[in-house]
Design a protein around this motif. Structure first.
Motif, mmCIF file in Angstrom:
data_model
loop_
_atom_site.group_PDB
_atom_site.id
_atom_site.type_symbol
_atom_site.label_atom_id
_atom_site.label_comp_id
_atom_site.label_asym_id
_atom_site.label_seq_id
_atom_site.Cartn_x
_atom_site.Cartn_y
_atom_site.Cartn_z
ATOM 1 N N SER A 32 0.807 -1.226 0.000
ATOM 2 C CA SER A 32 0.000 0.000 0.000
ATOM 3 C C SER A 32 0.835 1.269 0.000
ATOM 4 O O SER A 32 0.300 2.368 0.161
ATOM 5 C CB SER A 32 -0.938 -0.026 1.205
ATOM 6 N N LYS A 33 2.140 1.140 -0.186
ATOM 7 C CA LYS A 33 3.007 2.336 -0.216
ATOM 8 C C LYS A 33 2.467 3.341 -1.238
ATOM 9 O O LYS A 33 2.023 2.937 -2.316
ATOM 10 C CB LYS A 33 4.445 1.946 -0.565
ATOM 11 N N THR A 34 2.525 4.597 -0.901
ATOM 12 C CA THR A 34 2.019 5.748 -1.666
ATOM 13 C C THR A 34 0.488 5.844 -1.698
ATOM 14 O O THR A 34 -0.051 6.871 -2.089
ATOM 15 C CB THR A 34 2.537 5.835 -3.142
ATOM 16 N N MET A 76 6.997 -4.200 7.109
ATOM 17 C CA MET A 76 7.957 -3.252 6.553
ATOM 18 C C MET A 76 8.712 -3.976 5.450
ATOM 19 O O MET A 76 9.422 -4.940 5.717
ATOM 20 C CB MET A 76 8.903 -2.765 7.663
ATOM 21 N N ILE A 77 8.519 -3.520 4.196
ATOM 22 C CA ILE A 77 9.168 -4.224 3.078
ATOM 23 C C ILE A 77 10.323 -3.427 2.473
ATOM 24 O O ILE A 77 11.062 -3.942 1.644
ATOM 25 C CB ILE A 77 8.146 -4.586 1.965
ATOM 26 N N GLY A 78 10.467 -2.169 2.890
ATOM 27 C CA GLY A 78 11.534 -1.335 2.328
ATOM 28 C C GLY A 78 12.797 -1.396 3.173
ATOM 29 O O GLY A 78 12.821 -1.957 4.275
ATOM 30 N N GLY A 201 7.792 -12.473 -5.283
ATOM 31 C CA GLY A 201 6.667 -12.362 -6.206
ATOM 32 C C GLY A 201 5.946 -11.045 -6.008
ATOM 33 O O GLY A 201 5.558 -10.700 -4.883
ATOM 34 N N MET A 202 5.805 -10.282 -7.111
ATOM 35 C CA MET A 202 5.110 -9.003 -7.098
ATOM 36 C C MET A 202 4.043 -9.041 -8.197
ATOM 37 O O MET A 202 3.787 -10.091 -8.780
ATOM 38 C CB MET A 202 6.117 -7.867 -7.296
ATOM 39 N N SER A 203 3.432 -7.892 -8.493
ATOM 40 C CA SER A 203 2.290 -7.872 -9.423
ATOM 41 C C SER A 203 2.561 -8.609 -10.737
ATOM 42 O O SER A 203 1.696 -9.313 -11.249
ATOM 43 C CB SER A 203 1.888 -6.433 -9.745
ATOM 44 N N ASP A 204 3.762 -8.425 -11.282
ATOM 45 C CA ASP A 204 4.014 -8.949 -12.627
ATOM 46 C C ASP A 204 4.595 -10.357 -12.654
ATOM 47 O O ASP A 204 4.756 -10.929 -13.732
ATOM 48 C CB ASP A 204 4.963 -8.001 -13.381
ATOM 49 N N VAL A 217 3.613 -13.396 -1.125
ATOM 50 C CA VAL A 217 3.760 -12.497 -2.270
ATOM 51 C C VAL A 217 3.432 -11.075 -1.851
ATOM 52 O O VAL A 217 2.591 -10.846 -0.978
ATOM 53 C CB VAL A 217 2.878 -12.946 -3.460
ATOM 54 N N ARG A 218 4.119 -10.126 -2.455
ATOM 55 C CA ARG A 218 3.945 -8.704 -2.124
ATOM 56 C C ARG A 218 3.388 -8.008 -3.361
ATOM 57 O O ARG A 218 4.103 -7.799 -4.332
ATOM 58 C CB ARG A 218 5.296 -8.097 -1.722
ATOM 59 N N ILE A 219 2.116 -7.677 -3.319
ATOM 60 C CA ILE A 219 1.448 -7.196 -4.527
ATOM 61 C C ILE A 219 0.839 -5.814 -4.296
ATOM 62 O O ILE A 219 0.007 -5.627 -3.404
ATOM 63 C CB ILE A 219 0.368 -8.205 -4.975
ATOM 64 N N GLY A 220 1.291 -4.851 -5.104
ATOM 65 C CA GLY A 220 0.807 -3.483 -4.979
ATOM 66 C C GLY A 220 -0.063 -3.077 -6.150
ATOM 67 O O GLY A 220 -1.299 -2.998 -6.059
ATOM 68 N N THR A 221 0.603 -2.819 -7.277
ATOM 69 C CA THR A 221 -0.067 -2.281 -8.471
ATOM 70 C C THR A 221 -1.331 -3.050 -8.865
ATOM 71 O O THR A 221 -2.351 -2.440 -9.201
ATOM 72 C CB THR A 221 0.919 -2.285 -9.656
ATOM 73 N N ALA A 222 -1.266 -4.363 -8.835
ATOM 74 C CA ALA A 222 -2.402 -5.169 -9.301
ATOM 75 C C ALA A 222 -3.611 -5.056 -8.374
ATOM 76 O O ALA A 222 -4.716 -5.419 -8.740
ATOM 77 C CB ALA A 222 -1.987 -6.633 -9.453
ATOM 78 N N ARG A 226 -1.840 1.910 -10.464
ATOM 79 C CA ARG A 226 -0.500 2.490 -10.690
ATOM 80 C C ARG A 226 -0.139 3.515 -9.639
ATOM 81 O O ARG A 226 -0.994 4.281 -9.216
ATOM 82 C CB ARG A 226 -0.414 3.140 -12.074
ATOM 83 N N ARG A 227 1.129 3.541 -9.253
ATOM 84 C CA ARG A 227 1.579 4.549 -8.288
ATOM 85 C C ARG A 227 2.045 5.807 -9.002
ATOM 86 O O ARG A 227 2.592 5.747 -10.066
ATOM 87 C CB ARG A 227 2.734 3.985 -7.443
HETATM 88 C C1 LIG Z 1 6.594 -1.730 -4.294
HETATM 89 C C2 LIG Z 1 7.052 -3.066 -3.863
HETATM 90 C C3 LIG Z 1 6.328 -4.222 -4.181
HETATM 91 C C4 LIG Z 1 5.052 -4.217 -5.000
HETATM 92 O O1 LIG Z 1 5.322 -4.059 -6.356
HETATM 93 P P1 LIG Z 1 4.126 -4.099 -7.423
HETATM 94 O O2 LIG Z 1 4.845 -4.294 -8.717
HETATM 95 O O3 LIG Z 1 3.418 -2.798 -7.340
HETATM 96 O O4 LIG Z 1 3.251 -5.247 -7.097
HETATM 97 C C5 LIG Z 1 6.792 -5.441 -3.692
HETATM 98 N N1 LIG Z 1 7.911 -5.518 -2.950
HETATM 99 C C6 LIG Z 1 8.646 -4.437 -2.634
HETATM 100 C C7 LIG Z 1 9.864 -4.606 -1.785
HETATM 101 C C8 LIG Z 1 8.248 -3.178 -3.079
HETATM 102 O O5 LIG Z 1 8.984 -2.101 -2.755
#
Ligand SMILES: *Cc1c(COP(=O)(O)O)cnc(C)c1O
Length: 227
Positions: A32-34, A76-78, A201-204, A217-222, A226-227
């Motif tokens: 959910s960042k941004t 915290m993923i960053g 694993g992310m959106s793509d 899995v860490r999924i944002g955009t999907a 878009r951020r």
């Molecule tokens: C932003 C981010 C994601 C999510 O990426 P999307 O392509 O938007 O799904 C996953 N992991 C990390 C560490 C990120 O910074």
């Protein structure tokens, strides 16, 4: 958003089935960042409970404004800078990004001072990308050994951000090698209890990642757009 989330959950289940596990064996972290606290609330109403944030100040504001939701969790993923440790508090149920002995030492001392035991993942820079965070594979043994006597951070697994490719299939071999590394670490270090999370694993690329062993899995955009 509910439609997008249902679609993601179905795709997670299908990918999990291809590996012979259940969809519920894969944890979805909604990144959910941004995005705003209102966006997070909408995803919460749609059934999601775990949210990933990458900037501490931004995260803490949202976490405070959603504190009435007792079963919501944040990861915290960053990257965490050692001068910002005090912003962690007890806000995060999992920190995905421990990648050096130096950071681990400081973090352990910080959580000791809070009287908190914090679960963490080790972020791996599998293919030695120069500008990327993460411990290099040849240094991972030193880092894990250094964790053996740390009482206030508990290693729960590994985290990986792959190189960027348009075609997720190009990362299949990297996901596979991460899974091998994960299995090797589990066998080699008996002191690691509950070392059972492989975050990749992310959106793509989450389907390929799950097929190759990911269980988080860490999924944002999907989910959020878009951020
Ligand atoms: C932003 C981010 C994601 C999510 O990426 P999307 O392509 O938007 O799904 C996953 N992991 C990390 C560490 C990120 O910074």
């Amino acid at each position: 958003m509910k439609k997008r989330i249902d679609n993601i959950l179905n795709r997670i289940s299908d990918a999990a089935a291809r590996r012979g596990i259940r969809g519920s064996d894969v944890t979805l972290v909604a990144v959910s960042k941004t995005f705003s606290a209102d966006d997070i609330y909408e995803a919460y109403e749609a059934g999601l409970r775990i949210f990933g944030e990458s900037r501490l100040q931004e995260a803490n504001e949202k976490i405070a404004s959603l504190s009435n939701l007792s079963d919501i969790k944040f990861h915290m993923i960053g990257h965490v800078q050692t001068n910002k440790l005090k912003l962690l508090g007890s806000n995060f149920s999992l920190i995905h990004s421990v990648d050096s002995i130096y950071l681990a030492d400081k973090m352990n001392r910080y959580f000791e001072s809070l009287g908190r035991v914090q679960e963490i993942l080790i972020q791996v820079n599998l293919v030695n990308e120069p500008q990327k965070h993460g411990i290099k594979t040849e240094e991972i043994d030193l880092l894990i050994n250094s964790l053996a006597d740390k009482k206030n951070i508990i290693p729960r697994g590994l985290m990986f951000i792959p190189p960027f490719y348009d075609d997720p299939e190009k990362n299949r071999i990297n996901f596979r090698n991460m899974n091998k590394l994960f299995e090797n670490v589990k066998v080699k270090y008996q002191f690691l209890k509950d070392f059972n999370i492989l975050s990749m694993g992310m959106s793509d690329d989450f389907e390929v990642a799950i097929e190759e062993g990911s269980n988080m899995v860490r999924i944002g955009t999907a989910i959020f757009g878009r951020r």
